[in-house]
Design a protein around this motif. Sequence first.
Motif, PDB file in Angstrom:
ATOM      1  N   LYS A  97       0.840  -1.203   0.000  1.00 20.83           N
ATOM      2  CA  LYS A  97       0.000   0.000   0.000  1.00 20.83           C
ATOM      3  C   LYS A  97       0.873   1.251   0.000  1.00 20.83           C
ATOM      4  CE  LYS A  97      -3.807   2.348   0.297  1.00 20.83           C
ATOM      5  NZ  LYS A  97      -4.778   2.386  -0.780  1.00 20.83           N
ATOM      6  N   GLU A 139      -6.168  -2.405   4.619  1.00 19.09           N
ATOM      7  CA  GLU A 139      -5.149  -1.526   4.029  1.00 19.09           C
ATOM      8  C   GLU A 139      -5.711  -0.686   2.886  1.00 19.09           C
ATOM      9  OE1 GLU A 139      -2.071  -0.790   4.928  1.00 19.09           O
ATOM     10  OE2 GLU A 139      -2.114  -2.182   6.621  1.00 19.09           O
ATOM     11  N   LEU A 141      -6.663  -2.067   0.003  1.00 22.23           N
ATOM     12  CA  LEU A 141      -6.309  -2.736  -1.246  1.00 22.23           C
ATOM     13  C   LEU A 141      -7.516  -3.495  -1.791  1.00 22.23           C
ATOM     14  CD1 LEU A 141      -2.916  -4.219  -0.009  1.00 22.23           C
ATOM     15  CD2 LEU A 141      -3.175  -2.372  -1.682  1.00 22.23           C
TER      16      LEU A 141
END
Length: 167
Positions: A97, A139, A141
Amino acid sequence: IRRLVTGSDDDLDAKLPPVLTPEEIIESRVLEPARILAEEYGSSVMISGGVSMPGNQNYFYLGIYDMMTALKFEPELVHRLVGHSRRMILNLLPAMKEAGIGCVWLEDNFVAGDLISRGDYETFFFEANAEIIEAAKREGLLTVYYLTGDVMSRIPHILELNPDCLA
């Protein structure tokens, strides 16, 4: 099964790749190509990165025959290897990330229904996979879960894992 992982527990830890912190991963510059792409093109394209899930990593460590026999004859070894892989991946996700990766391709080639039983999947891999997918989502994602083989028998598990995309 002893090609890679012979000896005591301490020997096993010494033979496996180190579990790096997210900061160590960034400092290693292994994600530098992704960072450069994200800086240059990140506003116009999605930068993705790949992760081999614990089932794949067990295959890399043991080979197919030894992985399959370890499920029955050395379950503690499989649990230790899955735990090691889980720790490595959980530390990789925040580094991905930070490097500008927006999507993670989670590859899982050796846990489908034509290779291992539902019980073995649930015992050894499902919990780790769930934790990894949840961590990736935390995160920020996007998650693409790539499962090969007989995926039909894994549909209930995949629904529970809840990836953003199935490939």
